[in-house]
Scaffold this active site. Structure first.
Site, PDB file in Angstrom:
ATOM      1  CB  VAL A 115       4.083 -14.497  15.463  1.00 22.27           C
ATOM      2  CG1 VAL A 115       3.405 -15.694  16.110  1.00 22.27           C
ATOM      3  CG2 VAL A 115       3.093 -13.734  14.618  1.00 22.27           C
ATOM      4  CE  LYS A 135      -1.835 -10.914  14.159  1.00 21.79           C
ATOM      5  NZ  LYS A 135      -2.813 -11.443  13.211  1.00 21.79           N
ATOM      6  CB  ILE A 146       7.753 -18.430  15.225  1.00 23.10           C
ATOM      7  CG1 ILE A 146       6.458 -17.953  15.894  1.00 23.10           C
ATOM      8  CG2 ILE A 146       8.537 -19.331  16.147  1.00 23.10           C
ATOM      9  CD1 ILE A 146       5.497 -19.084  16.218  1.00 23.10           C
ATOM     10  N   GLY A 147       7.679 -15.301  13.623  1.00 24.22           N
ATOM     11  CA  GLY A 147       7.082 -14.641  12.476  1.00 24.22           C
ATOM     12  C   GLY A 147       7.056 -13.157  12.718  1.00 24.22           C
ATOM     13  N   GLY A 201       5.590  -9.236  10.786  1.00 22.80           N
ATOM     14  CA  GLY A 201       4.880  -8.615   9.683  1.00 22.80           C
ATOM     15  C   GLY A 201       4.555  -7.195  10.035  1.00 22.80           C
ATOM     16  N   GLY A 202       3.757  -6.563   9.208  1.00 23.45           N
ATOM     17  CA  GLY A 202       3.411  -5.171   9.439  1.00 23.45           C
ATOM     18  C   GLY A 202       2.796  -4.965  10.809  1.00 23.45           C
ATOM     19  N   GLY A 262       3.426  -6.545  13.629  1.00 20.63           N
ATOM     20  CA  GLY A 262       4.294  -6.759  14.779  1.00 20.63           C
ATOM     21  C   GLY A 262       4.948  -8.122  14.676  1.00 20.63           C
ATOM     22  CG  ASP A 307      -4.471 -13.073   2.859  1.00 18.59           C
ATOM     23  OD1 ASP A 307      -4.113 -13.310   1.682  1.00 18.59           O
ATOM     24  OD2 ASP A 307      -3.751 -12.502   3.683  1.00 18.59           O
TER      25      ASP A 307
HETATM   26  C1  LIG Z   1       3.975   2.510  11.357  1.00 21.93           C
HETATM   27  O1  LIG Z   1       2.700   3.037  11.609  1.00 21.93           O
HETATM   28  C2  LIG Z   1       1.634   2.127  11.543  1.00 21.93           C
HETATM   29  C3  LIG Z   1       0.359   2.844  11.890  1.00 21.93           C
HETATM   30  O2  LIG Z   1      -0.141   3.561  10.849  1.00 21.93           O
HETATM   31  C4  LIG Z   1       1.835   1.011  12.510  1.00 21.93           C
HETATM   32  O3  LIG Z   1       0.815   0.062  12.336  1.00 21.93           O
HETATM   33  C5  LIG Z   1       3.161   0.355  12.271  1.00 21.93           C
HETATM   34  O4  LIG Z   1       3.360  -0.624  13.237  1.00 21.93           O
HETATM   35  C6  LIG Z   1       4.266   1.397  12.352  1.00 21.93           C
HETATM   36  N1  LIG Z   1       5.518   0.765  12.023  1.00 21.93           N
HETATM   37  C7  LIG Z   1       6.336   0.296  12.947  1.00 21.93           C
HETATM   38  C8  LIG Z   1       7.587  -0.340  12.466  1.00 21.93           C
HETATM   39  O5  LIG Z   1       6.083   0.350  14.132  1.00 21.93           O
END
Ligand SMILES: *[C@@H]1O[C@H](CO)[C@@H](O)[C@H](O)[C@H]1NC(C)=O
Ligand SMILES: *[C@@H]1O[C@H](CO)[C@@H](O)[C@H](O)[C@H]1NC(C)=O
Ligand SMILES: *[C@@H]1O[C@H](CO)[C@@H](O)[C@H](O)[C@H]1NC(C)=O
Ligand SMILES: *[C@@H]1O[C@H](CO)[C@@H](O)[C@H](O)[C@H]1NC(C)=O
Ligand SMILES: *[C@@H]1O[C@H](CO)[C@@H](O)[C@H](O)[C@H]1NC(C)=O
Ligand SMILES: *[C@@H]1O[C@H](CO)[C@@H](O)[C@H](O)[C@H]1NC(C)=O
Ligand SMILES: *[C@@H]1O[C@H](CO)[C@@H](O)[C@H](O)[C@H]1NC(C)=O
Length: 844
Positions: free
Chosen positions: A517, A531, A509-510, A512-513, A515, A627
């Site tokens: 959710v 998450k 359902i979501g 982001g950087g 991972g 935020d």
């Molecule tokens: C890329 O590296 C960072 C750690 O610096 C990590 O948090 C991130 O999840 C990595 N990107 C992916 C797509 O796994």
């Protein structure tokens, strides 16, 4: 005095973060400098020896047989065992790293890996051609100094393998290129914006001047090369590349887009559809123009598409479609609208896509939109960057740390951990000492302390009794051997796999950087949101731990609560209560969800304000969310609002980091301008962001839309008495005039330039409740309210007078029943506090 020493240490730390970094150009293996004077500005490549960690481990090689090449290619540094360069950098910034390779006859046995920051596997030499110069470019988010760049020859017992490098460039990436970007993640079913997206390691795989000539470092201030696009166009015959605008490109510098992002030459040429081909019967009216690029399977790519409003400039009827891998990425893209109808103005769109699961090429397509006139489409420039995978690698499904079980690998791990543990401890001590120092020096009442102009350390002002223990615990977190927290919240991995049908992609359902959710149902039937950090990635471990400790202590009806967590194997998983209706933002724009009535919207705002009030006032010193935005306000099945993602994960972990990189925290469009300018964080920064949310709710517009900043737009309209122009059309005629006035005044006050001029959250809450009451009872405005300012004391008195049998105080307390005892006590306490402040008139 020790305190003084620490203070000056703190200042020198701060100073070292603000000094500018000058680019480093190395002529590797050479003892002389060489300047490429045709470049603008020119580059001087200097000898590299001073940057080597252990110079004795390396040799040099030279070969002048190909004299046509720049002289940086006539020498090389050779390594026959793992060796590193070491660069002093300003941490918490993006750096451009460019590596130049050319093999000589004497070095043809080169077989090696290159890694950076003791963490990221950047490159394997098998991808290099070596017969002509190979230039590899990387963009790295550098969080520590020094930066290590390591060359590791393949371990091979039979023959001696070597690593080599001819030249190297390390350039601090100008802030406008990657900071505060919000790419849209394109997937088959749904696209979603990636908030707070900070790419960590990227490789520039393609940089294309679409429809134009090759741009060399001579014409690019960051010494980039932009290739022509001809060889990537799939249906070349159906396109034209002879569009060139002769007028000067006008960079819209207010949003940071200047020639450093892409030079004029990129924006002045474009490729377009050849619509005469349609007339000639070569194609039907509807065809897409596609560029195909090689992509490695199982990687994500960051794609920046450059456009300019210079072809049919500002024609409202000209728009087209953008597809990535065949998925719709942007519908009805109108260059005029994107640039506020300003001609010759460039813009770009950022996306993230997965490489095609079929293993095929990555496709970028533009195509006509059905109602457009003229029917056509254009593209000016394209940058494609490969993002590191969860193995922290840009090479394949393996990386440095995880796969290394030998001592070499462990030493890498220690390299990462020791500085962060020491840094954390140092700053923790600093914080403690400064805390005591301040308290001794300023024996003011707590209230006064809160009201005075914030000092730079107020962001660390966490009530000692409760939160120092959190901090203490969190400074342990960097130690991987610390015993697991025993909070009774642990959930086993098997239970989580069960809850998510083994992380079924359908339940996502979501994303982001951090991972993904997932929606899930625990064995006991509880619906939850799960998450999950990218498996195998331990980088966020301290934040994860802190979030658990802090969230497990904070419970409030208007804050999303933590149900449990899991840290088995290499997993970091947090389990939150499930919020049926998703984020407030989705109900405002972008999705076809039922429209919320004005009353519902007010109730949502009031709920969120209550959540924030708890954060700001429940502890002796406030917890700052940092935020606040409509995506972080979630709605349950009854549309009750809860604040989520309480920036708390940022409280504990690395105090130093939070201070240094304050500008990065928060979301563009919601950022308190004062905080942005002077980097001093107070709870009033949350008030600013909340003001933006209030206008978002009123206008159903994003905080930033086509470069228009909602806060500015709304304040302008408000000042000119033209707010009705931007109000959500669905609300027009349905809001009581007085309720609207009260609401807008409150929102505008929140957006005051200076924090001291903004109301407290308690004040905001009262005004919102009053606006609700005005809406519900159609209360007539009393003459005193026409003063134009928000005077809560009068409102409070008026409110109480109007309904003597059910004072606000009573209502509040009743509403808060049924939650944990401590919370209720707190609610009563603050309600009374706020109330008495209001009545006695010292509420502001
Ligand atoms: C890329 O590296 C960072 C750690 O610096 C990590 O948090 C991130 O999840 C990595 N990107 C992916 C797509 O796994
Ligand atoms: C590069 O690193 C990967 C992962 O550690 C390893 O499997 C591979 O053998 C290395 N290649 C070379 C040439 O050293
Ligand atoms: C563009 O903006 C960046 C960051 O704001 C700045 O560093 C750079 O010098 C600017 N470039 C030009 C050409 O003005
Ligand atoms: C590129 O740079 C060269 C040398 O500075 C200059 O003569 C030329 O006009 C530039 N080209 C463009 C299109 O700006
Ligand atoms: C662009 O190229 C097409 C086909 O090569 C040609 O017919 C057309 O006249 C050209 N337009 C301009 C403005 O040169
Ligand atoms: C990419 O485009 C080419 C040419 O149009 C097409 O054959 C291929 O199927 C496309 N691949 C994907 C994944 O869309
Ligand atoms: C363009 O490509 C998209 C995505 O593959 C597809 O849905 C659409 O039908 C194509 N348009 C035409 C006119 O072929």
């Amino acid at each position: 005095m020790a305190n003084k020493k620490l203070l000056s240490l703190a200042f020198s730390l701060l100073l070292s973060f603000t000094s500018a970094f000058s680019p480093i150009f190395l002529n590797c293996g050479s003892s002389i400098s060489t300047t490429i004077s045709s470049d603008n500005p020119s580059r001087t490549f200097t000898p590299d020896e001073g940057y080597l960690l252990s110079p004795s481990n390396s040799k040099i090689a030279s070969d002048s047989s190909s004299s046509s090449l720049p002289s940086i290619y006539s020498t090389a540094r050779i390594f026959d065992s793992p060796s590193s360069y070491r660069f002093e950098v300003d941490p918490n910034a993006f750096y451009i790293l460019r590596l130049h390779f050319l093999a000589f006859p004497s070095t043809s046995a080169a077989l090696f890996n290159v890694s950076a920051l003791d963490r990221y596997l950047l490159l394997s030499s098998t991808s290099l051609s070596f017969s002509s110069p190979s230039i590899k470019e990387f963009l790295l988010w550098v969080d520590t100094s020094p930066l290590h760049l390591t060359f590791s020859p393949a371990p091979n017992s039979n023959s001696q393998q070597i690593a080599l490098i001819n030249a190297l460039e390390l350039i601090s990436s100008p802030a406008n290129i990657l900071k505060n970007i919000q790419p849209t993640y394109i997937t088959e079913n749904q696209n979603f914006p990636l908030d707070n997206f900070v790419p960590k390691a990227m490789e520039t795989v393609y940089r294309i001047n679409v429809g134009g000539p090759r741009i060399t470092p001579v014409n690019d201030t960051l010494w980039r090369t932009w290739e022509p696009d001809d060889s990537f166009v799939f249906n070349l015959a159906l396109s034209l590349n002879n569009f060139t605008s002769t007028q000067q490109i006008k960079y819209p510098t207010e949003n940071g887009l200047n020639s450093t992002v892409a030079p004029e030459m990129v924006y002045s040429t474009a490729r377009t559809l050849d619509t005469t081909a349609i007339a000639d019967g070569m194609a039907n009216v509807n065809f897409n123009l596609t560029w195909s690029f090689n992509a490695s399977p199982n990687f994500q790519y960051f794609i920046r598409m450059h456009f300019c409003n210079n072809w049919f400039p500002s024609l409202p009827t000209f728009f087209f479609e953008v597809y990535l891998n065949g998925f719709s990425a942007k519908k009805d893209l109108n260059p005029g609208r994107q640039t506020n109808w300003n001609m010759m103005v460039p813009f770009y769109l950022d996306f993230v896509v997965d490489s095609p699961s079929s293993g095929g090429p990555l496709n970028v397509s533009i195509g006509p939109a059905s109602n457009s006139n003229p029917i056509n489409a254009m593209l000016n420039g394209l940058e494609i960057m490969k993002l590191n995978n969860s193995f922290l690698s840009l090479v394949g499904p393996f990386g440095l740390v995880q796969t290394d079980n030998n001592n070499h690998g462990k030493s890498h791990l220690v390299l990462i951990l020791i500085p962060s543990v020491l840094g954390g401890l140092l700053l923790f001590l600093l914080f403690l000492v400064l805390g005591t120092y301040r308290r001794r020096k300023q024996p003011k009442s707590p209230k006064e302390q809160k009201e005075t102009t914030p000092e730079s350390w107020t962001q660390y002002n966490i009530e000692p009794k409760t939160d120092v223990s959190v901090l203490r615990a969190s400074s342990n977190f960097t130690n991987p051997d610390s015993p697991r927290l025993k909070l009774g919240l642990h959930i086993s991995f098997t239970d989580i796999a069960f809850a998510t049908s083994n992380f079924d992609e359908k339940l996502v359902i979501g994303s982001g950087g951090f991972g993904k959710v997932y929606k899930g149902v625990l064995r006991d039937g509880t619906k939850v949101a799960i998450k999950r950090s990218m498996p195998g990635n331990r980088q966020g471990y301290p934040e994860f731990q802190t979030e658990i400790v802090v969230l497990s202590r904070i419970r409030h009806r208007h804050l999303v609560s933590l149900i449990g967590y899991c840290e088995e194997q290499s997993e970091m998983i947090l389990v939150y209560e499930y919020m049926e209706k998703g984020s407030l933002k989705n109900y405002l724009y972008g999705f076809d969800l039922p429209c919320l009535s004005w009353k519902q919207r007010l109730e949502v705002c009031i709920g969120a304000a209550r959540g924030l009030q708890y954060l700001h006032t429940a502890y002796a010193q406030s917890i700052i969310h940092r935020d606040v935005k409509s995506t972080n306000i979630l709605l349950d099945e009854n549309f009750a609002a809860k604040v989520s993602d309480f920036g708390l994960s940022r409280l504990g972990p690395s105090l130093g980091e939070t201070h240094v990189s304050t500008a990065v925290k928060g979301t563009f469009g919601y950022l308190d301008p004062e905080y942005f300018k002077i980097q001093k964080l107070t709870d009033k920064s949350d008030i600013y962001s909340f003001g933006v949310v209030l206008f978002e709710v009123l206008c159903a517009r994003p905080a930033i839309d086509d470069y228009v900043n909602l806060a500015e737009l709304a304040l302008n309209c408000q000042r000119q008495g033209q707010l009705e122009k931007i109000i959500d059309p669905k609300l027009v005629g349905k809001i009581n005039e007085n309720s609207l006035r009260k609401f807008a005044e409150t929102a505008a006050k929140c957006l005051a330039d200076y924090g001291v001029d903004r109301p407290s959250i308690g004040n905001v809450l009262w005004n919102l409740e009053y606006a609700l009451q005005l809406q519900e009872t159609q209360l007539r405005r009393e003459p005193f309210e026409d003063s134009g300012t928000v005077d809560v004391s009068e409102i409070a008195v008026a409110t109480v007078r109007r309904s003597p049998s059910s004072s606000r105080l009573k209502i509040e307390v009743e509403e808060d029943e049924g939650i944990a005892g401590t919370t209720r006590e707190f609610s009563e306490m603050t309600t009374r506090m706020v109330f008495s402040q209001l009545v006695t008139g010292d509420g502001r």
